[in-house]
Motif scaffolding. Structure first.
Motif, PDB file in Angstrom:
ATOM      1  N   GLY A 251     -24.419   7.803 -40.849  1.00  0.00           N
ATOM      2  CA  GLY A 251     -25.320   8.940 -40.693  1.00  0.00           C
ATOM      3  C   GLY A 251     -26.225   8.810 -39.486  1.00  0.00           C
ATOM      4  N   GLU A 252     -27.535   8.960 -39.713  1.00  0.00           N
ATOM      5  CA  GLU A 252     -28.515   8.921 -38.627  1.00  0.00           C
ATOM      6  C   GLU A 252     -28.991   7.516 -38.278  1.00  0.00           C
ATOM      7  N   ARG A 253     -28.469   6.515 -38.940  1.00  0.00           N
ATOM      8  CA  ARG A 253     -28.886   5.143 -38.641  1.00  0.00           C
ATOM      9  C   ARG A 253     -28.528   4.788 -37.203  1.00  0.00           C
ATOM     10  N   LEU A 254     -29.407   4.012 -36.569  1.00  0.00           N
ATOM     11  CA  LEU A 254     -29.236   3.657 -35.171  1.00  0.00           C
ATOM     12  C   LEU A 254     -28.263   2.494 -35.031  1.00  0.00           C
ATOM     13  N   VAL A 255     -27.246   2.698 -34.223  1.00  0.00           N
ATOM     14  CA  VAL A 255     -26.252   1.647 -33.980  1.00  0.00           C
ATOM     15  C   VAL A 255     -26.359   1.184 -32.531  1.00  0.00           C
ATOM     16  N   THR A 256     -25.973  -0.040 -32.295  1.00  0.00           N
ATOM     17  CA  THR A 256     -26.111  -0.647 -30.976  1.00  0.00           C
ATOM     18  C   THR A 256     -25.024  -0.141 -30.032  1.00  0.00           C
ATOM     19  N   THR A 257     -25.461   0.297 -28.842  1.00  0.00           N
ATOM     20  CA  THR A 257     -24.502   0.752 -27.828  1.00  0.00           C
ATOM     21  C   THR A 257     -24.541  -0.113 -26.567  1.00  0.00           C
ATOM     22  N   ASP A 258     -25.589  -0.914 -26.404  1.00  0.00           N
ATOM     23  CA  ASP A 258     -25.642  -1.808 -25.254  1.00  0.00           C
ATOM     24  C   ASP A 258     -26.692  -2.885 -25.511  1.00  0.00           C
ATOM     25  N   VAL A 259     -26.418  -4.076 -24.997  1.00  0.00           N
ATOM     26  CA  VAL A 259     -27.357  -5.196 -25.094  1.00  0.00           C
ATOM     27  C   VAL A 259     -27.562  -5.743 -23.688  1.00  0.00           C
ATOM     28  N   GLY A 260     -28.790  -5.680 -23.220  1.00  0.00           N
ATOM     29  CA  GLY A 260     -29.113  -6.183 -21.888  1.00  0.00           C
ATOM     30  C   GLY A 260     -29.353  -7.678 -21.882  1.00  0.00           C
ATOM     31  N   VAL A 261     -30.024  -8.138 -20.849  1.00  0.00           N
ATOM     32  CA  VAL A 261     -30.271  -9.570 -20.681  1.00  0.00           C
ATOM     33  C   VAL A 261     -31.295 -10.054 -21.698  1.00  0.00           C
TER      34      VAL A 261
END
Length: 286
Positions: A225-235
């Motif tokens: 649903g509206e839960r936030l999922v990871t799309t990128d991980v920086g340094v």
């Protein structure tokens, strides 16, 4: 549901490739040639209906699990529900165990009434295993570059019959930032659900280097649903990497203590950690 089930030999002539919509399997068995041929035929026959069974119950499979299993009709759906109910104190739906459950169901069909030395069903990296006494199998851990690849050996004496990997870089969404979490468990469904839970726990909430989006904005029918999922991980700094992995390792330790997993290996930004149980199955020099 798209197309019809496709079953074909891979170029090596030893493994079957089965594809239907989102399900993509590699199947292999060892033993008497007649027994192996019968096992492959049984697997192909079962594959013909497995996706349609899941689609028929998909709306409820996307709903969060509770402590008591719901009465699903299909055996694969029941495997999914049974696996995730053990984690119902957290947000989790049966979809967290779909690949591992499909692997388990296909393996059960494959070995029913057969005498095989070894067999496996690999559903996109989530694997169900069959081992006769005295046999062992060697597996690679997908999606890692930390020296663990091709080093996982599972003997018959081990309780492990399922291996699954989850993480934000994989084919499914993750609430955490692990590149990969590989879990060893007693079946594929349990490994799949636990890998999801542990990968979600490898996290640094609110960190500015981590990009997240609502799951529904990426896939409108997502069970998240509206839960936030990871799309990128920086340094991340070494200290931050350690902190995130420590969160996941603590989760893995609790699951191992509760008897829900046999072990886990966690990977983030070139750093890894392995539970003691999983470490017993790694052979550093192959």
């Amino acid at each position: 549901m798209t197309g019809s089930p496709q079953v074909a030999w891979l170029p090596d002539g030893r493994r079957l490739h089965m594809n239907h919509g989102p399900i993509d399997l590699i199947v292999e068995a060892w033993g008497d040639p007649g027994e192996v041929a019968s096992a492959y035929a049984q697997a192909a026959d079962r594959f013909g209906t497995i996706l349609s069974e899941l689609v028929a119950e998909l709306p409820e499979l996307r709903r969060p699990a509770g402590p008591r299993p719901r009465p699903f009709d299909g055996p694969t759906a029941r495997r999914m529900e049974s696996a995730v109910c053990r984690f119902s104190g957290r947000f989790i739906t049966p979809m967290a165990a779909v690949a591992g459950s499909v692997a388990d169901e296909m393996l059960a069909a494959m070995v029913a009434g057969r005498t095989l030395d070894r067999a496996y069903v690999n559903d996109g990296g989530d694997i169900a295993l069959h081992l006769a006494p005295g046999e062992s199998i060697r597996l690679a851990i997908a999606g890692t570059s930390n020296g663990f690849g091709d080093r996982l050996v599972i003997p018959h004496a081990s309780a492990v019959r399922g291996v699954a990997t989850s993480g934000w870089r994989g084919r499914s969404f993750s609430l955490g930032i692990a590149d990969a979490v590989t879990v060893l468990a007693r079946d594929g469904a349990a490994a799949d659900a636990a890998a999801t839970v542990i990968a979600n726990a490898v996290d640094l909430p609110g960190h500015p280097a981590i990009t997240r989006m609502a799951a529904s904005s990426l896939q409108p029918d997502s069970d998240l649903g509206e839960r936030l999922v990871t799309t990128d991980v920086g340094v991340l700094s070494p200290e931050e990497i350690h902190e995130a992995l420590a969160r996941g390792l603590a989760e893995a330790g609790e699951l191992a203590e509760a008897g829900l997993i046999e072990g886990a290996a966690l990977f983030l930004a070139g750093t890894s950690c392995v539970t003691a149980e999983a470490g017993l199955l790694y052979r550093p020099n192959g």
